[in-house]
Design an enzyme around this catalytic site. Structure first.
Site, PDB file in Angstrom:
ATOM      1  N   ASP A   1       0.791  -1.238   0.000  1.00  0.00           N
ATOM      2  CA  ASP A   1       0.000   0.000   0.000  1.00  0.00           C
ATOM      3  C   ASP A   1       0.821   1.285   0.000  1.00  0.00           C
ATOM      4  OD1 ASP A   1      -2.017  -1.834   0.255  1.00  0.00           O
ATOM      5  OD2 ASP A   1      -2.638  -1.250   2.264  1.00  0.00           O
TER       6      ASP A   1
ATOM      7  N   GLU B   1      -7.111  -3.303  -3.823  1.00  0.00           N
ATOM      8  CA  GLU B   1      -8.466  -3.129  -3.318  1.00  0.00           C
ATOM      9  C   GLU B   1      -8.983  -1.734  -3.681  1.00  0.00           C
ATOM     10  OE1 GLU B   1     -10.377  -4.523   0.809  1.00  0.00           O
ATOM     11  OE2 GLU B   1      -8.941  -2.887   1.044  1.00  0.00           O
TER      12      GLU B   1
ATOM     13  N   GLU C   1      -7.931   5.182  -4.198  1.00  0.00           N
ATOM     14  CA  GLU C   1      -6.674   5.652  -3.626  1.00  0.00           C
ATOM     15  C   GLU C   1      -5.524   5.470  -4.610  1.00  0.00           C
ATOM     16  OE1 GLU C   1      -7.034   5.352   1.163  1.00  0.00           O
ATOM     17  OE2 GLU C   1      -7.119   3.433   0.103  1.00  0.00           O
TER      18      GLU C   1
END
Length: 685
Positions: free
Chosen positions: A388, A463, A467
């Site tokens: 991430d 996911e 973002e």
């Protein structure tokens, strides 16, 4: 090297195969259609890799440690053949499906190339081409049993394998055999609002043939005319991205429209670039909220044990400060907030946060020390394991863009630190010895992968598509703030490509034919893996989680990636008729901010309500920005050029002023009035 390819009818849907939409779709694994090996390989086999790039890697299988590779497999994204390069070993061809027949061609497709047609017991046909570097050394196999064929001698050269779906495929493979891709290089250009990027494939082999490579649907949509002419009718099903199309070309060029007019303010792809001018009533409403939110303790909300949540909070306050300064004209209030924001940011720029960052040398990146300190691999969503990073660091880069834009004197002491985060997630240069090229964004797949170093059966995954877009948007803004035109152009191009890919693979309108019809009614992918699409999240199965993680943060870039058609269809499917009002916590605010893309009035009324509950705000969101976002969306359609003369006539009719006195603020006055007042006389509105 085990080779398999699954067709669409082999997919598994669940948990109930008969239910539409299905929660998940997965491709079966472990089907060993063909296996390329060598007699010299056994229990002591050692696997190594070399020449790792953003698009390729060489995988070597050696009989023992220190020995020369018996086989080297050059793996390149989009490769048309699986190629094994043999260095004097004895080829083995195996299958877990069993051979029905292996037929050697009586006529070679090219000098020095031996061809076999392999029919397996599942009815699928594969083609094998063997190109020898030894003169007149054809490759012959002896079929040992229905699972094994062994070469009659050792072999110097390379074997290529491709699946034959029928049609013109065999003729295309025959023409392309004898050459294989070794890697790819990326180049790009930007000229105003037009951008392009080119994948140039390096190749090797024994023939001068043009490469056959497979392109994904988003490539095909954006091909330049010259590249489009090289596309063929040969298609193979991919695991999670529709049909791949064979392209006979050594390079591809894709063209995108760049969102160059997008800045910090609410924005629309369909509106001309104009400054926003809110009505006095709108300003007063937002300002009454902003005065409270900008006074909150920024350090307390940002000094957290998580880079992710800290970054979200910094981005939230940056958005508030920007809104007050640029959209509301509250200069003094914004300056006070900016001072506090810079102080909160300084904790991270000086690396004094709870879990400081370190440069990790094995993989070349800046990681949190959270896992080192706590011993928990999943600390801070696995940041230490490279999970991430574009999510985490994108928020910091976005916040820094606003701080630097409002106070350029802040940049000299902070630019290098922010650039380090940029280099970690989006380094463009092979000359940077501290970071790999483009760690997160995959220029072949057209989106980022959030997955770090964790092993997983279904490959990499992502996911939060929203973002992902945020991180590209942040790169673009940071480039603009620091005057780096190349970084801004790369951010614009990356954002445009991301929007195209998300609309094909992550966000599904009813006319999406790329993803399976059992999946597209879900409207979003949930988690998109390389081998699976699963309509869920890592943190829960509430529908607002699954849909909402593809919404936040709501920023100007959201209107590029999330089309009005998609937003309306998703809202009607899950949240219309009061269902959004039953959602608890910050997800309710996320849903209504997203709804502003198609119904800004409803979103405005929700956030402006006197009964608004602060618990309806996500930790990375502010009521100030959401109100500005909704108000901006309500204004943007009127900035289409053909509306200006109409608005001017309405203003003169209503206020009896002369045309000479018109200005954006008087237009804002009209726009701030109830629209019903004009619709009876102007039905075009």
């Amino acid at each position: 090297m085990s080779i398999q390819h699954t067709n669409a009818n082999q997919r598994v849907y669940g948990p109930d195969p008969a239910t539409v939409p299905a929660q998940y779709m997965i491709n079966p694994v472990g089907i060993q259609s063909l296996v390329l090996s060598a007699l010299e390989l056994g229990a002591s086999t050692v696997l190594t890799t070399d020449t790792l790039t953003a698009f390729s890697a060489n995988v070597n299988l050696s009989p023992s440690a220190g020995a020369s590779p018996a086989i080297t497999f050059p793996l390149v994204q989009g490769m048309g053949f699986v190629t094994g390069i043999y260095n004097g070993g004895t080829p083995l061809l195996q299958t877990g499906i069993f051979f029905r027949s292996i037929t050697k061609a009586t006529t070679n497709p090219k000098p020095g190339v031996t061809k076999y047609t392999i029919l397996l017991e599942d009815g699928k046909t594969w083609l094998l081409y063997a190109s020898s570097t030894d003169v007149n050394a054809a490759l012959d196999f002896t079929v040992v049993n229905n699972g094994l064929a062994q070469a009659t001698s050792n072999f110097n050269g390379f074997i290529q394998i491709a699946k034959n779906p029928g049609g013109d495929a065999e003729a295309l493979y025959d023409a392309a055999c004898g050459v294989y891709a070794t890697t790819a290089t990326l180049s790009g250009t930007a000229n105003g609002a037009s951008g392009s990027y080119t994948l140039s494939f390096a190749k090797a082999g024994t023939s001068g043939a043009t490469l056959l490579m497979f392109a994904l649907p988003h490539h095909i949509e954006s091909f330049s005319p010259q590249t489009a002419s090289a596309a063929t009718d040969l298609q193979l099903q991919t695991t999670t991205k529709g049909l791949a199309t064979a392209v006979v070309a050594d390079s591809w060029t894709m063209v995108e429209d760049l969102p160059t007019t997008m800045g910090f303010a609410p924005w629309s792809p369909s509106a001309a670039a104009q400054p926003l001018a809110f009505s006095l009533a709108t300003i007063q409403t937002i300002l009454s909220v902003a005065q409270s939110e900008i006074s909150e303790n920024m350090s307390d909300q940002t000094n957290l044990s998580s880079m992710y949540f800290s970054g979200k909070a910094l981005a939230k306050f940056a958005g508030i400060v920007y809104t007050v300064h640029d959209l509301l004209g509250g200069t003094a209030l914004a300056q006070a907030g900016l001072t506090n924001l810079k102080q909160a940011f300084a904790l991270f720029a000086s690396n004094q946060q709870q879990f400081p960052l370190v440069h990790e040398t094995a993989w070349g990146g800046v990681v949190s020390t959270a896992s080192y300190t706590t011993g928990q691999s999943g600390a801070d969503f696995g940041n230490t394991y490279y999970n991430d990073h574009h999510f985490h660091y994108g928020y910091f880069i976005y916040a820094a863009s606003i701080i630097g834009a409002l106070d350029p004197t802040w940049l000299p002491d902070n630019q290098a630190w922010v650039n380090t985060l940029v280099r970690d997630i989006a380094n463009p240069s092979t000359a940077d010895n501290f970071f790999p090229v483009s760690r997160m964004f995959d220029w072949y797949h057209g989106h980022s992968w959030a997955h770090g170093l964790y092993e997983t059966a279904d490959g990499k995954d992502e996911e939060s598509s929203s973002e992902d877009a945020m991180s590209a948007y942040a790169l673009k803004l940071w480039g603009r703030t620091i005057g780096d035109a190349n970084l801004e152009a790369r951010g614009n191009l990356q954002l445009a490509i991301t929007a195209r890919s998300l609309q094909n693979y992550f966000l599904y309108t009813s006319d999406n034919t790329i993803e399976p019809g059992k999946i597209t009614p879900n409207k979003v992918s949930g988690i998109l893996f390389e081998n699976k699409i699963d309509h869920t999240t890592y943190f829960g199965t509430n529908i607002e989680y699954i849909q909402g993680i593809h919404m936040l943060p709501l920023l100007p870039a959201s209107t590029l990636t999330r089309t009005p058609t998609f937003v309306q269809q998703e809202w009607d499917t899950y949240f219309s008729n009061g269902r959004a009002d039953t959602v608890a916590g910050g997800w309710r605010g996320v849903l209504y901010a997203n709804y502003a893309i198609v119904n800004p009035s409803a979103a405005w009324n929700f956030f402006a309500s006197s009964t608004f509950d602060a618990s309806w705000l996500d930790g990375g969101a502010s009521r100030t920005w959401y109100l500005a976002f909704a108000a901006g969306k309500s204004l943007l359609p009127f900035f289409l050029p053909h509306f200006w003369s109409l608005m001017a006539r309405m203003l003169i009719h209503d206020t009896q002023v002369s045309e000479a006195r018109l200005n954006p603020f008087s237009l804002a006055y009209v726009l701030g009035k109830p629209l019903e007042r004009y619709t009876s006389h102007h039905p075009r509105i």
